[in-house]
Design a protein around this motif. Structure first.
Motif, short mmCIF file in Angstrom:
data_model
loop_
_atom_site.label_atom_id
_atom_site.label_comp_id
_atom_site.label_asym_id
_atom_site.label_seq_id
_atom_site.Cartn_x
_atom_site.Cartn_y
_atom_site.Cartn_z
N PRO A 1 -50.99 -43.95 -50.56
CA PRO A 1 -49.88 -43.32 -50.03
C PRO A 1 -49.68 -42.06 -50.39
N GLN A 2 -49.07 -41.00 -49.42
CA GLN A 2 -48.49 -39.86 -49.75
C GLN A 2 -47.26 -39.65 -49.65
N ASP A 3 -46.61 -40.04 -48.67
CA ASP A 3 -45.22 -39.92 -48.41
C ASP A 3 -44.91 -41.55 -47.84
N GLY A 4 -44.54 -42.36 -49.12
CA GLY A 4 -44.31 -43.72 -48.86
C GLY A 4 -45.29 -44.25 -47.90
N ASP A 5 -44.34 -44.81 -46.93
CA ASP A 5 -45.54 -45.33 -45.58
C ASP A 5 -45.40 -44.49 -44.48
N ASP A 6 -45.19 -43.33 -44.64
CA ASP A 6 -45.19 -42.35 -43.48
C ASP A 6 -46.39 -41.68 -43.22
N PHE A 7 -47.22 -41.43 -44.38
CA PHE A 7 -48.56 -40.90 -44.27
C PHE A 7 -49.51 -41.49 -45.44
N ILE A 8 -50.35 -42.50 -44.92
CA ILE A 8 -51.17 -43.15 -46.05
C ILE A 8 -52.54 -42.82 -45.83
N VAL A 9 -53.07 -42.54 -47.12
CA VAL A 9 -54.78 -42.34 -46.96
C VAL A 9 -55.24 -43.33 -47.19
N LEU A 10 -56.32 -43.88 -46.74
CA LEU A 10 -57.31 -44.93 -46.88
C LEU A 10 -58.44 -44.51 -47.24
N ILE A 11 -59.22 -44.97 -48.19
CA ILE A 11 -60.89 -44.73 -48.31
C ILE A 11 -61.43 -45.81 -47.88
#
Length: 157
Positions: free
Chosen positions: A40-50
Motif C-alpha cells: 500500500p502507498q496511500d492506505g487503501d487508495d493506491f495499492i501496489v501488488l507484485i
C-alpha cells in the motif's frame, strides 16, 4: 480500458493524476528485488501488488471485474494474453468476492465478444469497473511472468 506502453508518453497528459502516478511508478521503480505481495502507498487508495505467476490456458482463467478500484496491470517480465470485453450487464456471477477483495468472477459469456490483448514487457492495460478482464492467459504455452498491478480507488480519480 486503456492499452499502452511505458515508453509511449504522448497521451499521458490526458490521464488523471492518479493514473499518471501509476504509470510513473511502473516506469521509475525497480521491482526486480520485490517479492510477490501487497505494498500500500496511500492506505487503501493506491495499492501496489507484485504478481509472480505462471500463465495457463484461457479456459483455466476466470473473467473478473472490480467495483471500487481501477487497475493498471504492467508487464515487467514474460508475456500473457489478457482477455477483455465491456461489462454490458449480461454476465452471470460465478463468485462474489467484493467484500474480501473487490472482485466479481463471472461465468463464461459466449456472447461477450471477448478479445485477447497481448501484454509484453513494458506494456500495460488499465481496467475500470465496466471492463471485464481475464488475466494470466498463456501466449504459446505456460510461462512465468512478473507484473505490477496498481489498484487505484475510483473516488480518487
Amino acid at each position: 480500458m486503456i492499452l499502452g506502453h511505458i515508453n509511449a508518453r504522448e497521451s499521458e497528459a490526458a490521464y488523471s493524476k492518479q493514473i499518471q502516478r501509476a504509470i510513473a511508478y511502473c516506469r521509475d521503480t525497480d521491482v526486480s528485488g520485490m517479492e510477490e505481495g501487497r505494498y500500500p502507498q496511500d492506505g487503501d487508495d493506491f495499492i501496489v501488488l507484485i504478481n509472480q505467476r505462471r500463465t495457463g490456458s484461457r479456459e483455466e482463467k476466470l473473467p473478473e471485474v472490480h467495483r471500487e478500484y481501477a487497475e493498471l496491470q504492467y508487464m515487467v517480465a514474460g508475456r500473457e494474453y489478457m482477455g477483455f470485453y465491456p461489462d454490458r450487464g449480461d454476465n452471470e456471477v460465478l463468485k462474489d468476492c467484493l467484500e474480501e477483495k473487490d472482485t466479481l468472477y463471472y461465468k463464461e459469456n459466449p456472447g461477450s465478444g471477448e478479445v485477447m490483448l497481448p501484454l509484453v514487457p513494458g506494456s500495460y492495460g488499465i481496467f475500470f469497473p465496466e471492463d471485464v478482464h481475464r488475466p494470466f492467459c498463456q501466449v504459446d504455452g505456460p510461462e512465468d511472468i512478473k507484473k505490477i498491478v496498481i489498484k487505484i480507488r475510483m473516488s480518487t480519480l
